[in-house]
Write an enzyme that holds these catalytic residues in place. Structure first.
Site, PDB file in Angstrom:
ATOM      1  N   ARG A  97       0.849  -1.185   0.000  1.00  0.00           N
ATOM      2  CA  ARG A  97       0.000   0.000   0.000  1.00  0.00           C
ATOM      3  C   ARG A  97       0.892   1.245   0.000  1.00  0.00           C
ATOM      4  O   ARG A  97       1.716   1.420   0.901  1.00  0.00           O
ATOM      5  CB  ARG A  97      -0.901   0.010   1.241  1.00  0.00           C
ATOM      6  CG  ARG A  97      -1.700   1.290   1.385  1.00  0.00           C
ATOM      7  CD  ARG A  97      -2.646   1.253   2.591  1.00  0.00           C
ATOM      8  NE  ARG A  97      -3.365   2.500   2.670  1.00  0.00           N
ATOM      9  CZ  ARG A  97      -3.317   3.341   3.706  1.00  0.00           C
ATOM     10  NH1 ARG A  97      -2.598   3.059   4.777  1.00  0.00           N
ATOM     11  NH2 ARG A  97      -3.998   4.467   3.684  1.00  0.00           N
ATOM     12  N   HIS A 142      -3.313  10.839   0.576  1.00  0.00           N
ATOM     13  CA  HIS A 142      -2.890  10.626   1.970  1.00  0.00           C
ATOM     14  C   HIS A 142      -2.380  11.973   2.513  1.00  0.00           C
ATOM     15  O   HIS A 142      -1.184  12.184   2.670  1.00  0.00           O
ATOM     16  CB  HIS A 142      -1.809   9.544   2.024  1.00  0.00           C
ATOM     17  CG  HIS A 142      -1.520   8.988   3.393  1.00  0.00           C
ATOM     18  ND1 HIS A 142      -1.571   7.634   3.686  1.00  0.00           N
ATOM     19  CD2 HIS A 142      -1.164   9.582   4.559  1.00  0.00           C
ATOM     20  CE1 HIS A 142      -1.255   7.433   4.959  1.00  0.00           C
ATOM     21  NE2 HIS A 142      -0.994   8.597   5.515  1.00  0.00           N
ATOM     22  N   GLU A 187      -7.642   8.165   6.174  1.00  0.00           N
ATOM     23  CA  GLU A 187      -7.992   8.827   7.429  1.00  0.00           C
ATOM     24  C   GLU A 187      -8.486  10.262   7.252  1.00  0.00           C
ATOM     25  O   GLU A 187      -7.832  11.221   7.685  1.00  0.00           O
ATOM     26  CB  GLU A 187      -6.782   8.835   8.369  1.00  0.00           C
ATOM     27  CG  GLU A 187      -6.286   7.458   8.727  1.00  0.00           C
ATOM     28  CD  GLU A 187      -5.246   7.472   9.835  1.00  0.00           C
ATOM     29  OE1 GLU A 187      -4.781   8.561  10.210  1.00  0.00           O
ATOM     30  OE2 GLU A 187      -4.915   6.400  10.338  1.00  0.00           O
ATOM     31  N   ASN A 327      -7.511   1.582   9.802  1.00  0.00           N
ATOM     32  CA  ASN A 327      -6.215   1.685  10.471  1.00  0.00           C
ATOM     33  C   ASN A 327      -6.465   1.553  11.961  1.00  0.00           C
ATOM     34  O   ASN A 327      -7.255   2.315  12.520  1.00  0.00           O
ATOM     35  CB  ASN A 327      -5.563   3.044  10.203  1.00  0.00           C
ATOM     36  CG  ASN A 327      -5.241   3.255   8.730  1.00  0.00           C
ATOM     37  OD1 ASN A 327      -5.262   2.313   7.941  1.00  0.00           O
ATOM     38  ND2 ASN A 327      -4.926   4.482   8.362  1.00  0.00           N
ATOM     39  N   TYR A 329      -4.549   1.377  15.772  1.00  0.00           N
ATOM     40  CA  TYR A 329      -3.333   1.470  16.576  1.00  0.00           C
ATOM     41  C   TYR A 329      -3.579   1.279  18.067  1.00  0.00           C
ATOM     42  O   TYR A 329      -2.776   0.701  18.765  1.00  0.00           O
ATOM     43  CB  TYR A 329      -2.659   2.838  16.381  1.00  0.00           C
ATOM     44  CG  TYR A 329      -2.034   3.014  15.015  1.00  0.00           C
ATOM     45  CD1 TYR A 329      -0.710   2.646  14.790  1.00  0.00           C
ATOM     46  CD2 TYR A 329      -2.755   3.532  13.949  1.00  0.00           C
ATOM     47  CE1 TYR A 329      -0.122   2.795  13.543  1.00  0.00           C
ATOM     48  CE2 TYR A 329      -2.173   3.683  12.693  1.00  0.00           C
ATOM     49  CZ  TYR A 329      -0.865   3.313  12.496  1.00  0.00           C
ATOM     50  OH  TYR A 329      -0.291   3.448  11.261  1.00  0.00           O
ATOM     51  N   GLU A 396      -3.606  -0.249   8.097  1.00  0.00           N
ATOM     52  CA  GLU A 396      -2.449   0.117   8.919  1.00  0.00           C
ATOM     53  C   GLU A 396      -2.593  -0.486  10.305  1.00  0.00           C
ATOM     54  O   GLU A 396      -3.697  -0.572  10.841  1.00  0.00           O
ATOM     55  CB  GLU A 396      -2.317   1.647   9.109  1.00  0.00           C
ATOM     56  CG  GLU A 396      -1.879   2.394   7.885  1.00  0.00           C
ATOM     57  CD  GLU A 396      -1.795   3.903   8.112  1.00  0.00           C
ATOM     58  OE1 GLU A 396      -1.582   4.339   9.264  1.00  0.00           O
ATOM     59  OE2 GLU A 396      -1.944   4.632   7.121  1.00  0.00           O
TER      60      GLU A 396
HETATM   61  C1  PNW Z   1      -1.762   7.249  10.822  1.00  0.00           C
HETATM   62  N1  PNW Z   1      -4.905   8.463  16.431  1.00  0.00           N
HETATM   63  O1  PNW Z   1      -2.200   8.388  11.529  1.00  0.00           O
HETATM   64  C2  PNW Z   1      -1.368   7.715   9.425  1.00  0.00           C
HETATM   65  O2  PNW Z   1      -2.184   7.184   8.410  1.00  0.00           O
HETATM   66  C3  PNW Z   1       0.083   7.547   9.084  1.00  0.00           C
HETATM   67  O3  PNW Z   1       0.450   8.403   8.028  1.00  0.00           O
HETATM   68  C4  PNW Z   1       0.934   7.739  10.321  1.00  0.00           C
HETATM   69  O4  PNW Z   1       2.302   7.736  10.033  1.00  0.00           O
HETATM   70  C5  PNW Z   1       0.570   6.639  11.305  1.00  0.00           C
HETATM   71  O5  PNW Z   1      -0.814   6.636  11.601  1.00  0.00           O
HETATM   72  C6  PNW Z   1       1.346   6.700  12.621  1.00  0.00           C
HETATM   73  O6  PNW Z   1       1.030   7.865  13.329  1.00  0.00           O
HETATM   74  C7  PNW Z   1      -2.855   8.323  12.757  1.00  0.00           C
HETATM   75  O7  PNW Z   1      -4.830   9.474  17.158  1.00  0.00           O
HETATM   76  C8  PNW Z   1      -2.758   9.420  13.591  1.00  0.00           C
HETATM   77  O8  PNW Z   1      -5.563   7.446  16.846  1.00  0.00           O
HETATM   78  C9  PNW Z   1      -3.436   9.479  14.794  1.00  0.00           C
HETATM   79  C10 PNW Z   1      -4.227   8.422  15.184  1.00  0.00           C
HETATM   80  C11 PNW Z   1      -4.334   7.310  14.364  1.00  0.00           C
HETATM   81  C12 PNW Z   1      -3.637   7.270  13.149  1.00  0.00           C
END
Ligand code: PNW
Length: 494
Positions: A97, A142, A187, A327, A329, A396
């Site tokens: 991706r 993006h 996002e 995505n 995290y 992601e």
């Molecule tokens: C993503 N949150 O951003 C992006 O798609 C990427 O470009 C970035 O490098 C990656 O995560 C790591 O930060 C996020 O607050 C930013 O939950 C913030 C959040 C989630 C994803």
């Protein structure tokens, strides 16, 4: 070993064994890695590329970036894409991706001038991927809006929806014969809430409670225009799928009181429903419409700060998702907020939830990112229950560290636990067809510059070569992919 220690060992190892899902991933499951143009390409003003909002913001003096750095060179992937593909080949991924830089393809943002060298770069990358049997998965946008469009208000000006569709047309025409998976946006909540609301992302426009709603309205329309364009003009010949990627978090109620449970659901609607509901069911979540309208009136506005879709627009938006990219995290605990904060005109005050993370959850080097693998299973089930059985691709997932060692055991653990939680969700019946790790390599982490490292490969940013070295996590993921087993070996169940 005394009796007591033996007991502790057995209990500990069985609880570990039961917490890791050791059933195999399906044969056709897609495994890949992810990057984004501004974060890796560099060559910010080479071969006819125009300026975008990240070029603009990172060149400001004083810099808003933590380490005053820029993505001018980043991983230099504009010149080193063949090395990137060789790394992907080593990992054995089924897909890669990456995102297209709008300003590299259309330097003015408009389609009056198509940059043939920019087109050639992406054609070469796609060709190299195909030659190595790797499926390209292309994010059309993006976060890197062309600066000339931002000068006109960017995503807050409806003009951009047609300009985005023009851009998407150039993209489908030039690359569509060799691309089967498209994502219109990465996002959009970060673009809109971060870019026009809370000052966390370029263009750093300070318009909370208004800018992010206008932005989202236009992003959703632009998405639908691109989807319909593909559906009418390209789908029968190119046979691809068009989706969008949302950022997700799981919001766990702090207690089982109805106030906290409601706060969790309201939070989910503000974070995910804001995007997923219009594209699946046609309109914003009822709770958002109600809360924002009421608060707008109390604040003296003559109409809601949340724009309205017309009936025709609702029909036009509905069902414009061939698949959904997510995505994931991290997770937050949420409580109801007793304070209505009527004077506070912002998206955060409209959502009105108190979110926090537990001290016991392991930290990363990213302030908002604590390791909570079970949240992935929960959000996947919530999405299925709320929006129906839409095919899902994890676009992601990953964790940051300080980059000091290539023996990145915390990242190995993170991936093992998240892949296990993902498999749990699949066993629950959620239709997930692939997993994409963030990121292939350490790269430019937006306003955090080069201070956070998410890569499976280390990149030496002090060398002009931008030397790439596989970390322990790269070897682990390679084995996971080879055996389709989170243990990274052949011992998973059939
Ligand atoms: C993503 N949150 O951003 C992006 O798609 C990427 O470009 C970035 O490098 C990656 O995560 C790591 O930060 C996020 O607050 C930013 O939950 C913030 C959040 C989630 C994803």
């Amino acid at each position: 070993m005394n009796k007591e220690m033996w007991f502790i060992c057995v209990v500990f190892s069985t609880s570990l064994a039961t917490s890791i899902n050791v059933s195999k991933f399906p044969k056709d499951f897609m495994f890949g890695t992810s990057t984004a143009s501004y974060q890796i390409e560099g060559a910010w003003n080479e071969d006819g590329k125009g300026e975008n909002i990240w070029d603009k913001v990172t060149h400001r003096v004083p810099s808003p970036v933590i380490d005053n750095s820029t993505g001018d060179i980043a991983c230099d992937s504009y010149h080193k894409y063949k090395e990137d593909v060789a790394m992907l080949k080593y990992l054995g991924v089924t897909h890669y991706r990456f995102s297209l830089s709008w300003s590299r393809i259309l330097p003015t943002g408009f389609n009056n001038k198509i940059n043939s060298l920019g087109i050639a770069y992406y054609k070469n990358l796609i060709k190299e991927l195909r030659a190595n049997n790797i499926e390209p998965l292309v994010t059309i946008f993006h976060w890197d809006t062309p600066q000339p469009l931002e000068n006109l208000g960017g995503w807050t000006n409806e003009l951009i929806t047609d300009r985005y569709a023009d851009y998407a047309k150039v993209v489908f025409e030039n690359f569509g014969d060799h691309v089967k998976y498209w994502l219109t946006f990465n996002e959009p909540k970060q673009t809109c809430n971060g870019g026009y609301g809370n000052m966390q992302r370029a263009p750093l426009v300070d318009s909370p409670g208004i800018g992010e709603y206008l932005c989202t309205h236009n992003v959703l329309k632009a998405h639908a225009k691109a989807w319909h364009l593909y559906d009418k003009q390209f789908r029968t010949t190119q046979k691809g799928k068009v989706g969008i990627t949302m950022d997700t978090v799981w919001l766990e109620p702090d207690t089982n009181s109805s106030k906290d449970v409601d706060a969790s659901e309201r939070g989910q609607q503000f974070v995910h429903g804001w995007y997923a509901r219009p594209l699946t069911l046609g309109d914003y979540p009822e709770i958002m419409k109600k809360v924002i309208a009421e608060r707008s009136t109390l604040q003296g506005f003559s109409q809601s700060r949340l724009p309205q879709f017309t009936k025709d627009e609702i029909t036009y938006l509905k069902g414009t998702l061939d698949y959904l990219g997510l995505n994931y995290y991290t997770t937050f605990m949420v409580r109801d907020s007793n304070d209505e904060k009527i004077d506070d005109i912002s998206y955060e005050a409209d959502a009105n939830i108190n979110a926090y993370q537990k001290e016991e959850w392991p930290k990363s080097t990213t302030p908002w990112l604590r390791v909570v693998p079970w949240g992935l299973r929960k959000i996947l089930n919530w999405i299925k229950i709320t929006y129906g059985d839409i095919p899902i691709l994890i676009t992601e997932n990953g964790v940051s560290d300080d980059g000091s060692s290539t023996e990145d055991d915390t990242r190995v653990d993170y991936y093992q636990q998240h892949l296990s939680s993902l498999k749990d969700a699949m066993d629950d019946g959620v239709n997930v067809f692939g997993f994409t790790a963030w990121s292939l390599m350490d790269n430019y982490e937006w306003l955090q510059g080069y201070s956070e490292h998410f890569g499976l490969y280390r990149v030496d940013f002090s060398s002009s070569n931008r030397t790439r070295t596989p970390k322990k996590s790269a070897k682990y993921l390679k084995n996971v992919i080879q055996y389709r087993c989170v243990l990274g070996n052949s011992t998973c169940d059939k």
